[in-house]
Design an enzyme around this catalytic site. Structure first.
Site, PDB file in Angstrom:
ATOM      1  N   THR A 148       6.543   8.362   9.773  1.00 36.95           N
ATOM      2  CA  THR A 148       7.080   7.034   9.419  1.00 36.95           C
ATOM      3  C   THR A 148       6.716   6.653   7.988  1.00 36.95           C
ATOM      4  OG1 THR A 148       5.102   5.896  10.234  1.00 36.95           O
ATOM      5  CG2 THR A 148       6.921   6.225  11.808  1.00 36.95           C
ATOM      6  N   GLU A 198      -1.028  -3.741  13.268  1.00 37.13           N
ATOM      7  CA  GLU A 198      -0.149  -3.035  14.205  1.00 37.13           C
ATOM      8  C   GLU A 198      -0.550  -3.388  15.647  1.00 37.13           C
ATOM      9  OE1 GLU A 198      -0.182   1.100  13.253  1.00 37.13           O
ATOM     10  OE2 GLU A 198       1.844   1.352  13.984  1.00 37.13           O
ATOM     11  N   ARG A 249       4.055   0.691   2.413  1.00 36.85           N
ATOM     12  CA  ARG A 249       4.278  -0.459   3.290  1.00 36.85           C
ATOM     13  C   ARG A 249       3.955  -1.697   2.496  1.00 36.85           C
ATOM     14  NH1 ARG A 249       2.044  -4.082   6.997  1.00 36.85           N
ATOM     15  NH2 ARG A 249       3.488  -4.546   8.679  1.00 36.85           N
ATOM     16  N   GLU A 259      -5.920   6.803   8.374  1.00 37.48           N
ATOM     17  CA  GLU A 259      -4.882   7.662   8.967  1.00 37.48           C
ATOM     18  C   GLU A 259      -4.428   8.755   7.992  1.00 37.48           C
ATOM     19  OE1 GLU A 259      -1.691   5.610  11.123  1.00 37.48           O
ATOM     20  OE2 GLU A 259      -0.326   6.947  10.075  1.00 37.48           O
ATOM     21  N   ARG A 290      -5.348   5.387   1.437  1.00 36.76           N
ATOM     22  CA  ARG A 290      -4.396   4.276   1.468  1.00 36.76           C
ATOM     23  C   ARG A 290      -4.751   3.396   0.264  1.00 36.76           C
ATOM     24  NH1 ARG A 290      -1.878   3.349   6.644  1.00 36.76           N
ATOM     25  NH2 ARG A 290      -1.116   5.384   7.346  1.00 36.76           N
ATOM     26  N   ARG A 317       0.834  -1.187   0.000  1.00 35.17           N
ATOM     27  CA  ARG A 317       0.000   0.000   0.000  1.00 35.17           C
ATOM     28  C   ARG A 317       0.871   1.241   0.000  1.00 35.17           C
ATOM     29  NH1 ARG A 317       1.867   3.229   4.230  1.00 35.17           N
ATOM     30  NH2 ARG A 317       1.436   2.356   6.301  1.00 35.17           N
ATOM     31  N   CYS A 325       1.759  10.679   9.368  1.00 29.06           N
ATOM     32  CA  CYS A 325       2.775  10.127  10.283  1.00 29.06           C
ATOM     33  C   CYS A 325       4.120  10.171   9.574  1.00 29.06           C
ATOM     34  CB  CYS A 325       2.444   8.695  10.666  1.00 29.06           C
ATOM     35  SG  CYS A 325       3.672   7.981  11.787  1.00 29.06           S
ATOM     36  N   ARG A 350       5.438  -7.880  12.692  1.00 31.31           N
ATOM     37  CA  ARG A 350       4.215  -7.614  13.463  1.00 31.31           C
ATOM     38  C   ARG A 350       3.416  -8.912  13.529  1.00 31.31           C
ATOM     39  NH1 ARG A 350       1.236  -2.501  10.352  1.00 31.31           N
ATOM     40  NH2 ARG A 350       2.693  -0.872  10.906  1.00 31.31           N
TER      41      ARG A 350
HETATM   42  N1  DAR Z   1       1.371   4.945  17.336  1.00 34.09           N
HETATM   43  C1  DAR Z   1       2.210   5.725  16.458  1.00 34.09           C
HETATM   44  C2  DAR Z   1       2.354   4.961  15.140  1.00 34.09           C
HETATM   45  C3  DAR Z   1       3.581   5.070  14.408  1.00 34.09           C
HETATM   46  C4  DAR Z   1       3.675   4.204  13.150  1.00 34.09           C
HETATM   47  N2  DAR Z   1       2.406   3.606  12.712  1.00 34.09           N
HETATM   48  C5  DAR Z   1       1.483   4.285  11.989  1.00 34.09           C
HETATM   49  N3  DAR Z   1       1.697   5.493  11.500  1.00 34.09           N
HETATM   50  N4  DAR Z   1       0.306   3.710  11.765  1.00 34.09           N
HETATM   51  C6  DAR Z   1       3.542   5.906  17.189  1.00 34.09           C
HETATM   52  O1  DAR Z   1       4.122   6.996  17.096  1.00 34.09           O
HETATM   53  O2  DAR Z   1       3.956   4.939  17.809  1.00 34.09           O
END
Ligand code: DAR
Length: 365
Positions: free
Chosen positions: A277, A321, A284, A228, A232, A120, A275, A316
């Site tokens: 990340t 998650e 991902r 989020e 996506r 994704r 985010c 994971r």
């Molecule tokens: N709970 C956030 C998630 C970070 C990575 N995962 C995402 N973006 N779905 C944290 O800062 O831990």
């Protein structure tokens, strides 16, 4: 929270939670140098990492411009997470040439022919704030705009399908039982209001209004709306050919992109995600594989996480998650790097990393 309380709270978190990158890189002098308006904006961005000290990143951008506006704090966090040197020049490149080399898992082992794979990308359009700053009206307006694009996409012979909305009163509204069955099939996203990290950032506000999924008829191309990130966009397959999986996503992304306003991008960070990340490729790529020997039949994922990290892979549970390993050591494996690498680097990393883990697994059997 007052600015004084923010500083005290973050400094306490830093002492107890070394993995919280927001707390690690928060600078009291920088924060106090901001005017009250900017302090309020930055507080909204980092509130998730304050309310959830066990956060990994601990922040979500509210507008694409935040990455420039608050660069003195966000850039070091981004480079820390993505293991990029503070002095390296950031210039995101893209490569979707899926014909470079074969990445078919059956070439690792013929038994890897029916593997649950998903890739994704996160995308946000430039004409709306990021999800954490959207009002209920904006969530619904965004969904209406996306639904119009899906009406056109549904006429595409390769990506024809339908949009399933969770907005009450929507023309495409689905029932609770269909929602539940789509979640169980790992097609629909889970109840966002149950995620404390998203709640603290306002990303799950007005759930489930303005949320839904587009699904192609053969259910291997999906688009999440209002999770989020704004979108996506994903391809899912149960076989072993990563080249075909990435090609499906690449072609679907290209077809959809023509129907929407431009995506938000950054000169330094590539595709903008809320985010940090997910910056860069926003990608991902993951697959589910049973590794009973490397996980003590699912009871010890920690050892596997350390071994997988050496190959640039994260581990994971198969439930997403924050989930545990499944029956028989079923785990979700995905490359860590998303920024400063290309899409094909990610495909290659996944294939080569799984080959190494599979070799270790079968050597122990
Ligand atoms: N709970 C956030 C998630 C970070 C990575 N995962 C995402 N973006 N779905 C944290 O800062 O831990």
């Amino acid at each position: 929270m007052t600015p004084e309380n923010i500083v005290v709270a973050v400094e306490e978190i830093r002492d107890k939670y070394s993995g919280n990158l927001m707390a690690r890189h928060f600078d009291k002098g920088y924060f106090n140098s901001l005017d009250s308006q900017l302090q309020q904006q930055l507080t909204k961005i980092i509130l998730t990492g304050i309310k959830n000290p066990d956060s990994q990143m601990g922040c979500y951008a509210m507008n694409p411009q935040d990455y420039d506006l608050f660069s003195p704090m966000l850039d070091p966090m981004i480079r820390d997470f993505h293991a990029i040197s503070p002095s390296a020049e950031l210039f995101q490149q893209h490569d979707w040439n899926t014909n470079i080399e074969s990445c078919d898992l059956v070439e690792i082992d013929p038994c890897l022919k029916d593997v649950s794979m998903r890739v994704r990308v996160a995308r946000n359009v430039s004409t709306f704030p990021l999800p954490g700053a959207m009002t209920k009206e904006q969530h619904i307006a965004f969904e209406d705009m996306a639904a119009q694009a899906f009406t056109t996409l549904s006429q595409n012979p390769d990506f024809g399908g339908s949009y399933l909305s969770m907005t009450s009163g929507s023309a495409n509204e689905i029932s609770k039982s269909e929602y539940d069955s789509r979640v169980a099939a790992h097609q629909m996203f889970k109840d966002m209001s149950a995620d404390p990290y998203l709640n603290a950032a306002g990303i799950s506000s007005d759930w489930p209004h303005g949320r839904g999924i587009y699904m192609s008829r053969d259910e291997d191309f999906l688009v999440w709306v209002g999770e989020e990130d704004h979108l996506r966009i994903m391809a899912m397959k149960n076989d072993g050919n990563l080249n075909d999986l990435f090609k499906r996503l690449s072609e679907g992304l290209e077809a959809l992109e023509k129907l929407l306003p431009s995506f938000a991008t950054s000169k330094s960070y590539g595709n903008v995600s809320c985010c940090p990340t997910n910056l860069g490729t926003g990608m991902r790529a993951s697959l589910h594989v049973k590794l009973p020997m490397l996980t003590s039949n699912g009871h010890d994922v920690g050892t596997l996480k350390r071994e997988a990290k050496a190959f640039g892979l994260a581990v994971r549970g198969a439930g997403g998650e924050h989930s545990d390993a499944g029956e028989g050591g079923l785990v979700d494996i995905s490359p860590i790097a998303r920024l400063g690498v290309t899409e094909m680097d990610i495909m290659r990393c996944l294939y080569q990393g799984v080959a190494k883990l599979w070799e270790m697994e079968t050597a122990k059997a």
